[in-house]
Structure formats: structure tokens, C-alpha cells
Design an enzyme around this catalytic site. Sequence first.
Site, PDB file in Angstrom:
ATOM      1  N   GLU A  50      -2.381 -17.217 -16.231  1.00  0.00           N
ATOM      2  CA  GLU A  50      -0.933 -17.192 -16.065  1.00  0.00           C
ATOM      3  C   GLU A  50      -0.700 -17.234 -14.564  1.00  0.00           C
ATOM      4  O   GLU A  50      -1.195 -16.377 -13.837  1.00  0.00           O
ATOM      5  CB  GLU A  50      -0.302 -15.932 -16.643  1.00  0.00           C
ATOM      6  CG  GLU A  50       1.216 -15.929 -16.468  1.00  0.00           C
ATOM      7  CD  GLU A  50       1.858 -14.566 -16.654  1.00  0.00           C
ATOM      8  OE1 GLU A  50       3.060 -14.522 -16.923  1.00  0.00           O
ATOM      9  OE2 GLU A  50       1.147 -13.550 -16.504  1.00  0.00           O
ATOM     10  N   ASP A  99      -3.813 -12.341 -16.336  1.00  0.00           N
ATOM     11  CA  ASP A  99      -2.385 -12.118 -16.173  1.00  0.00           C
ATOM     12  C   ASP A  99      -1.941 -12.315 -14.728  1.00  0.00           C
ATOM     13  O   ASP A  99      -2.579 -11.815 -13.792  1.00  0.00           O
ATOM     14  CB  ASP A  99      -2.059 -10.681 -16.621  1.00  0.00           C
ATOM     15  CG  ASP A  99      -0.607 -10.317 -16.426  1.00  0.00           C
ATOM     16  OD1 ASP A  99       0.238 -10.904 -17.126  1.00  0.00           O
ATOM     17  OD2 ASP A  99      -0.314  -9.456 -15.571  1.00  0.00           O
TER      18      ASP A  99
END
Length: 584
Positions: free
Chosen positions: A285, A252
Site C-alpha cells: 500500500e 501497510d
Amino acid sequence: MYRHGAHRLDGERTRFALWAPDSREVVLELQDGAMHPLQPGEDGWFALELACPVDTYYRYVIDGQSRVPDPASRRQFGDVHGFSRVVDHGAYAWRYPEWSGRPWHEAAIYELHVGLLGGYSGVEALLPHLVQLGVTAIELMPLGEFPGRRNWGYDGVLPFAPDGSYGSPDDLKHLIDSAHGQGLMVFVDVVYNHFGPEGNYLGQYASSFFRQDQHTPWGAAIDFGRREVRDFFIENALMWLLDYRVDGLRLDAVHAIGDSSFLVELAERARSAVGSKRQIHLVLENEHNQASLLRQGFDAQWNDDGHNALHVLLTGEVEGYYADFAEDPTAQLATCLAQGFVYQGQVNRRGQPRGEPSSHLPPSSFVLFLQNHDQIGNRAFGERLAAMVDEDALKAATLLLLLSPQVPLLFMGEEWGSIQPFLFFTDYHDKLADAVRDGRRGEFAEFSRFSDPATLLRIPDPNDADTFNRSQPDLNLTAQPRQREWLSFYRSLLRLRQRHVVPGLPGAHALGVEMLAPGALSASWRLGDRRVLRIDLNLSETALETGARSPAAELIAAHRVNDEEYRRGLLPARSAIATLEVAP
């Protein structure tokens, strides 16, 4: 291999280790009140070997005052403030130990939230549906222990301990095992850029875990320049890959990590530890669009650029980060399909250059999506696209999503056209609950939709249990005619993808994209087996002429295009066509 945490050495003894450089004394406290001092070592480490059974409850007493859980706890009792528990990961008997994974180009990913589906057992019950749907991987939103019983998972504070509200570590292994038995890969979303606002005690005894000279939206930045900190998170990645046998990780918001060398080291150590007998996949990401990382151990990156361009074309929304895609979203979508990223060094709306050149990367280096947890849940009212846009336009965009050479990702419920909201939810209390609720509403204060303060007050309170309940997927509706139609549409396209597109993805590359009109384009790729895949997309309200198609082209899928229109080279409004032909 693991230095942080409690680890079984044999059938009787466990080694406990805590990095606490700010402490003079660390004592292991067991649930029965027994106290065992840890021995100080070099560089702030404290360690102890102790005979104790599996599932022993323990915590640390720092300098005779603070009682804290193990930051590398493998299981908790009593939430993030309670006792940690000794886990023997070697005790689970895997039913499919021969599973070695699937190649990345076969990935069609289904993102889901374990809590909303009823825990690990609820997800396991959904697996036959997902196999029939045609996805090849499930991606579990973050699992690390978080405060309370409800959370997206991105506020976790004990990343090694799967949250107890979902089930036990063995329950999670059983889910992963069952997925492998049905041919599904399992990815876990991991958060290495911050800790949540409640339950992180590291600052009390290991302040150098953080950098006071750098800050993120969540507070002081984590200091990835320290060996102990790097090892903490790399060991976490190894735990998921080795002890839980997951097939990959989605990292993330790595743009908030600020140290690319850590990411490269993580990838190197993960692949070395797993070895060549299993296939694992690492996905980023990364707001910074660092294409270079996709040649340094990472398989792919979530392609927010592609999503944003498609979202603007479908909805017309141009506020917030969609402002970067307001001027010419058709051209930006064309760039995405031809080159991967839209922003490859260009200046964004804040006047800052963003991204690196990406045209040299294969299409499978990019994960494309129309919806995910961020893009739905970060809306004030959690609206899904099926509740917002024209159904035919959405189906045309879905054809592009599922048949293009980029790796597709779906969000739970998307496949049956769910209009159930997916809202942001937490389980905080008192002042923190107030701060989270008010902060959430404050995020939308500058949007024109919320110019009336009364509208801001309608934004659901993240801590209200009803916010969580309203976000639960409407599985009971899948038998309704509309839902059956959507399911059939997704199943058909995913079957076509596996049959026609996936075999040619190794070695595939873009040939080019022609913009036909605002909202319409024609994209072509040469697949590795020498066939040419062409997708014509028209999201506009006007029919277009695309020109005669090659007689050798095979029509593999179409939405809102009949045979006569296909022969005449017409592309109706809100339609899409996919064809294949052998290259000369």
C-alpha cells in the site's frame, strides 16, 4: 537468521537477545522471580543463553527499574504490558508441508478481520464458504499484539506476537495449514511504518530506533537507516513467511517509511530465504504510487486510484481525498484500466506531484477493489456500498472488478451484499480513550455532512464494545433471498474469471479504453493467449449505443443486458458486458 528475540537453540536451551543501546544493564526476569543478567555485547546488544522449557514466561528489567516485554516477543501473557513467552516454532507438525503456493496471477483475495469472525477457529470455519465462493487467497488484517481485546490491528506494538485474543500461535498455524489444504493462499497485513500509542517501550532503552528530526502522523519516524531497525522488521517478515508459512505479505502505508532501500532489501532477503520451491507474494500500500518498486521484488500495489474513481462514479462523493477524482472520474477510471495508476506524476489537490509512470507494468501489478477495511471503516458510520448506492450500478462495477485483468480484492461480507457497518474500533481506556474518540470525531469536522456539531457526537465511540459488536459480519443472513442472489452473482463471476481470464493473464496488456459518455467506457486487453478481453461498463442513467460487436466475440458475462440489446450493440443504464474473442 534471527537476531532479535528469544529463540530455541535445541531441546533445552534458548538464546535471549535485546538491542538496548541506551541501557547499562539488562536482566532477564522469569515468572517465578528468578533473575538472569544478560551479557553486554557490541553496538548496544545484550544476550544470554539459558536452559528453560518451551512456554517459559519472561520479561526484561532495564537498569534495575523498568520491566518491559520483549519487543520481538513471539507470544504474550497478560496483553502488551505482560510477560513474553518462549515459542518453539519448529514443534508444529504441518499437515500439508508440500504446499508450495499458487502463482500470483491466480489471486482473488478476500480481506478479513480475524477478531470479528471469532478468532482463528472462526476464520477456519469460514474456509469452505470461501472455497465455494471462488476466491484463492485470504488476507488477514494485522495480527501483532495490541492493547485490549479489540483493535483493527494497525495499533499493534509487538509485531512478532500474534494477538492472544485470537488464539495461540499453533491455532494460527492450524488455520494456515487448513487453508493450504483447501487450496487457499494466506496473506498477512504487516505494519512497519509505526507502533501504536500504548505498550511500545522501545523509546526507554533504544531511543535511536526512532528519528527525532522526522515525524509521521503517529509520532517520531522509525529510523530505517539503522541496521538493527532494518533487521527487526525484516526478521518479522521472515517469521511470517518461514515459521508460519504464509504465502505473502501486504505492507501497510509504506509511503510513511520514507526509505525505499529498506523495502528493496526486505524483498530481496525474503525471496532469498524462502527459495525457489515456494511461491511468495509481496504487495504494497503506497500513497506515492512508486511504480519502480513493482520491478524490485514486489508483485503488486493496492490501486487506490482505481477505487477512488469508481467510488466517485457510484456515489457522487467528492470530499476529502475523493476531491482528486471529482473533475472527470470516467477519464481517470479509463487511465486506471489502461495504465494502472491514475496519478503518475500529476499534481494532486494539495499542489504536490504524486506517482510514477506505470503503463509499462502488467495489469496484475495492481490490486483493484470496490471496498476494503480502509474505504469502509474510515467512513464516520462505516457504511458499505450496498447500503449506499444503486444495486444494479454496484453489480455492474463488480463485473468489472472480477473480470478485469487487475487482481481483485473483496472485503468480508461484500459477497452477500452485506449492509452491516464496519466501524473503527479500539479498546483504550482513560485519557487515551478520550483522545482517540475525540480525534476520530475531529477527523470529520470539516466535512459538510458534519457541519452540525451534534452530528459529530453521533459518530460511534471506537472504545465502546458495541462498536465492535455492530461490525461483526451478518453471516446468519446468507440464507435470505437477497443474500443468496448476491452470493450467486459473485460465485458466477469468480468461476468465469478462473475459467476465461486467469489462463491468459501471464503476458496480458491493455489495448486501450474508449470513453463512451460520462460514467461509461469500453476497455480492451490482449491476453497472453492472444484472446482479446473487452468490458463495456455503463454506470450512468442513460442507455448507450456501443456499435456492432464482432461476430467472433463470445459473451462471457453480462448484467442488465438481454440478447437483443447485445446483438444491437446497446448498453443499458447501470449495466456491464464482458466478451472474449481470438485476436486476428
